[in-house]
Write a protein that holds these residues in place. Structure first.
Motif, PDB file in Angstrom:
ATOM      1  N   GLY A   1      14.716   8.753   6.491  1.00 54.71           N
ATOM      2  CA  GLY A   1      16.086   9.124   6.795  1.00 54.71           C
ATOM      3  C   GLY A   1      16.242   9.660   8.203  1.00 54.71           C
ATOM      4  N   LYS A   2      17.467   9.699   8.659  1.00 54.90           N
ATOM      5  CA  LYS A   2      17.735  10.222   9.996  1.00 54.90           C
ATOM      6  C   LYS A   2      17.449  11.710  10.100  1.00 54.90           C
ATOM      7  CE  LYS A   2      21.193   6.693  11.050  1.00 54.90           C
ATOM      8  NZ  LYS A   2      22.597   6.396  11.420  1.00 54.90           N
ATOM      9  N   ASP A   3      17.394  12.389   8.955  1.00 57.27           N
ATOM     10  CA  ASP A   3      17.043  13.807   8.946  1.00 57.27           C
ATOM     11  C   ASP A   3      15.542  14.032   8.822  1.00 57.27           C
ATOM     12  OD1 ASP A   3      16.699  12.873   6.411  1.00 57.27           O
ATOM     13  OD2 ASP A   3      17.915  14.430   5.416  1.00 57.27           O
ATOM     14  N   GLY A   4      14.748  12.939   8.835  1.00 54.75           N
ATOM     15  CA  GLY A   4      13.301  13.062   8.782  1.00 54.75           C
ATOM     16  C   GLY A   4      12.709  13.035   7.389  1.00 54.75           C
ATOM     17  N   THR A   5      13.540  12.960   6.364  1.00 58.68           N
ATOM     18  CA  THR A   5      13.022  12.895   5.000  1.00 58.68           C
ATOM     19  C   THR A   5      12.568  11.483   4.671  1.00 58.68           C
ATOM     20  OG1 THR A   5      15.239  12.474   4.127  1.00 58.68           O
ATOM     21  CG2 THR A   5      14.512  14.773   4.242  1.00 58.68           C
ATOM     22  N   ALA A   6      11.579  11.372   3.796  1.00 63.66           N
ATOM     23  CA  ALA A   6      11.021  10.074   3.424  1.00 63.66           C
ATOM     24  C   ALA A   6      11.266   9.819   1.944  1.00 63.66           C
ATOM     25  CB  ALA A   6       9.524  10.031   3.723  1.00 63.66           C
TER      26      ALA A   6
ATOM     27  N   ILE B   1       0.852  -1.195   0.000  1.00 63.92           N
ATOM     28  CA  ILE B   1       0.000   0.000   0.000  1.00 63.92           C
ATOM     29  C   ILE B   1       0.882   1.237   0.000  1.00 63.92           C
ATOM     30  CG2 ILE B   1      -1.735   1.274   1.300  1.00 63.92           C
ATOM     31  CD1 ILE B   1      -2.666  -1.444   2.421  1.00 63.92           C
ATOM     32  N   CYS B   2       1.927   1.193   0.794  1.00 65.28           N
ATOM     33  CA  CYS B   2       2.946   2.244   0.772  1.00 65.28           C
ATOM     34  C   CYS B   2       4.238   1.659   1.323  1.00 65.28           C
ATOM     35  CB  CYS B   2       2.521   3.482   1.569  1.00 65.28           C
ATOM     36  SG  CYS B   2       2.283   3.188   3.336  1.00 65.28           S
ATOM     37  N   ALA B   3       5.348   2.254   0.928  1.00 66.32           N
ATOM     38  CA  ALA B   3       6.658   1.795   1.375  1.00 66.32           C
ATOM     39  C   ALA B   3       7.595   3.001   1.400  1.00 66.32           C
ATOM     40  CB  ALA B   3       7.203   0.713   0.452  1.00 66.32           C
ATOM     41  N   PHE B   4       8.236   3.230   2.549  1.00 69.67           N
ATOM     42  CA  PHE B   4       9.106   4.393   2.701  1.00 69.67           C
ATOM     43  C   PHE B   4      10.379   4.010   3.440  1.00 69.67           C
ATOM     44  CE2 PHE B   4       4.781   6.189   2.763  1.00 69.67           C
ATOM     45  CZ  PHE B   4       4.868   7.128   1.745  1.00 69.67           C
ATOM     46  N   ASP B   5      11.449   4.653   3.048  1.00 69.95           N
ATOM     47  CA  ASP B   5      12.657   4.712   3.851  1.00 69.95           C
ATOM     48  C   ASP B   5      12.685   6.079   4.517  1.00 69.95           C
ATOM     49  OD1 ASP B   5      13.695   2.220   3.486  1.00 69.95           O
ATOM     50  OD2 ASP B   5      15.064   2.783   1.862  1.00 69.95           O
TER      51      ASP B   5
ATOM     52  N   ALA C   1      16.945   5.801   8.944  1.00 71.25           N
ATOM     53  CA  ALA C   1      16.564   5.547  10.338  1.00 71.25           C
ATOM     54  C   ALA C   1      15.736   4.267  10.442  1.00 71.25           C
ATOM     55  CB  ALA C   1      15.788   6.736  10.895  1.00 71.25           C
ATOM     56  N   TYR C   2      14.763   4.119   9.543  1.00 72.82           N
ATOM     57  CA  TYR C   2      13.946   2.905   9.547  1.00 72.82           C
ATOM     58  C   TYR C   2      13.181   2.813   8.235  1.00 72.82           C
ATOM     59  CZ  TYR C   2      10.020   6.005  10.801  1.00 72.82           C
ATOM     60  OH  TYR C   2       9.081   7.002  10.818  1.00 72.82           O
ATOM     61  N   ARG C   3      12.650   1.640   7.982  1.00 72.25           N
ATOM     62  CA  ARG C   3      11.855   1.383   6.779  1.00 72.25           C
ATOM     63  C   ARG C   3      10.449   0.968   7.193  1.00 72.25           C
ATOM     64  NH1 ARG C   3      14.305  -2.157   1.986  1.00 72.25           N
ATOM     65  NH2 ARG C   3      15.295  -0.098   1.702  1.00 72.25           N
ATOM     66  N   TRP C   4       9.434   1.545   6.517  1.00 67.81           N
ATOM     67  CA  TRP C   4       8.032   1.170   6.768  1.00 67.81           C
ATOM     68  C   TRP C   4       7.455   0.548   5.508  1.00 67.81           C
ATOM     69  CZ3 TRP C   4       3.209   4.744   6.633  1.00 67.81           C
ATOM     70  CH2 TRP C   4       2.071   4.002   6.997  1.00 67.81           C
ATOM     71  N   LEU C   5       6.981  -0.685   5.648  1.00 68.43           N
ATOM     72  CA  LEU C   5       6.309  -1.398   4.568  1.00 68.43           C
ATOM     73  C   LEU C   5       4.893  -1.724   5.026  1.00 68.43           C
ATOM     74  CD1 LEU C   5       9.199  -3.893   3.692  1.00 68.43           C
ATOM     75  CD2 LEU C   5       8.659  -1.745   2.508  1.00 68.43           C
ATOM     76  N   HIS C   6       3.916  -1.227   4.290  1.00 70.72           N
ATOM     77  CA  HIS C   6       2.504  -1.388   4.671  1.00 70.72           C
ATOM     78  C   HIS C   6       1.794  -2.197   3.589  1.00 70.72           C
ATOM     79  CE1 HIS C   6      -1.214  -0.673   6.633  1.00 70.72           C
ATOM     80  NE2 HIS C   6      -1.663   0.267   5.822  1.00 70.72           N
ATOM     81  N   PHE C   7       1.218  -3.362   3.972  1.00 73.46           N
ATOM     82  CA  PHE C   7       0.657  -4.292   3.003  1.00 73.46           C
ATOM     83  C   PHE C   7      -0.848  -4.490   3.206  1.00 73.46           C
ATOM     84  CE2 PHE C   7       5.112  -5.714   3.491  1.00 73.46           C
ATOM     85  CZ  PHE C   7       5.533  -5.631   2.166  1.00 73.46           C
TER      86      PHE C   7
END
Length: 323
Positions: free
Chosen positions: A15-20, A9-13, A37-43
């Motif tokens: 960054g440590k500076d807050g950018t996606a 549905i969406c997928a983002f990396d 900083a982290y990766r979000w994968l939404h399925f």
């Protein structure tokens, strides 16, 4: 190589500076570089490739928990990550808010994998926030923002139920005959919400525990506040349930009182007409020797007698305060 692609549905990396940075890979992995900083994968759980993907990249228990058809709120440590199941009110068009939607998550220090069947508005609002350049700075802050969004929407529905209970209590004094279906519907909504919000409170308390997520004090504070607000929602639902039960008891008493009063009136009426029925039955038998059969005034004498007896019985009942 995978047999086929998966479509998040969406997928983002983040960054440590807050950018996606949106991910466009057809088969995204769970590893991130040092700048992320982290990766979000939404399925979506209906994605046919989800089972293959979760088996390839997640621990077996996390893969199974993510794809379960039925869930209840939980927060459990497993293999260096968290298995989290949460519930939110159903705000999709045409749906009942108390038909709660589920959100399943696998969380590590640099990865969030989430899955749902029906749209979760709190998760969608977080997606929009990230797309607008306001991504949570850490995994802990992501969880804090997500749980706050779920809790805020639950609170709104809880307040609506409290207001409906207020209206029902007021109407119970003026037009109780119209309240049966409203009380039943409101009680059903409260019961459905309590079923999931009570364990969700415990899950949020576990999630806010520093032992479950060390090194993120700010997120822990926000999660504790969210858990506290969820506790207030549970208490409000408990109070609403008790008020509706008391209102239902009041309506039952009114119904029983009306039924008893009507039965009493019918019993008194039957008592008045019982001797009258006996007399008319007695004079209706066709045997020889019946007095008055040859008199021109026999019918009117019997009619007048039964009328006088009926009035006398009515007066006796009134005097005895049976009427």
């Amino acid at each position: 190589m995978p047999d086929h692609a998966i479509h998040p549905i969406c997928a983002f990396d983040i960054g440590k500076d807050g950018t996606a940075t949106p991910l466009n890979a057809s088969w995204p992995t769970v590893t991130v570089d040092d700048a992320t900083a982290y990766r979000w994968l939404h399925f979506d759980l209906v994605d046919p490739a989800l089972e293959q993907w979760t088996r390839a990249f997640l621990p077996a228990a996390a893969s199974s928990a993510l794809r379960q058809s039925e869930t209840r709120p939980r927060c459990d440590l497993h293999a260096g990550g968290l298995i989290v199941n949460l519930r939110g009110v159903n705000l999709n068009p045409g749906a009942d808010p108390d038909d709660m939607v589920s959100l399943r998550l696998w969380v590590t220090d640099r990865l969030i994998v989430s899955a749902r069947v029906r749209k979760v508005w709190a998760a969608d609002a977080l997606r929009q926030q990230i797309e607008q350049g306001a991504a949570p700075a850490s995994v802990g802050m992501f969880l804090a923002a997500l749980t706050f969004g779920l809790t805020k929407r639950i609170e709104n529905v809880t307040v609506e139920l409290e207001e409906e209970a207020d209206a029902i209590e007021e109407d119970a004094l003026t037009r109780p005959q119209d309240l049966g279906s409203r009380v039943a519907e409101c009680r059903q909504s409260v019961i459905k919400l309590r079923r999931f919000i009570r364990p969700q409170k415990e899950a949020l308390i576990e999630l806010a525990d520093k032992k479950n997520w060390p090194g993120d004090e700010a997120a822990s504070v926000l999660l504790n506040e969210t858990a506290n607000r969820t506790t207030r929602s549970v208490e409000a639902l408990d109070a609403t349930h008790e008020r509706l039960s008391a209102t239902q008891d009041h309506l039952d008493i009114l119904h029983a009182s009306a039924l008893g009063r009507n039965s009493y009136v019918l019993s008194v009426v039957a008592a008045i007409f019982l001797p009258l029925g006996f007399l008319t039955g007695l004079f209706g038998i066709n045997v020889g020797g019946m007095p008055g059969t040859t008199s021109d005034y026999g019918f009117w004498i019997v009619t007048g007698g039964t009328f006088i007896i009926g009035v006398a019985l009515f007066a006796v009942f009134r005097f005895a305060k049976w009427l």
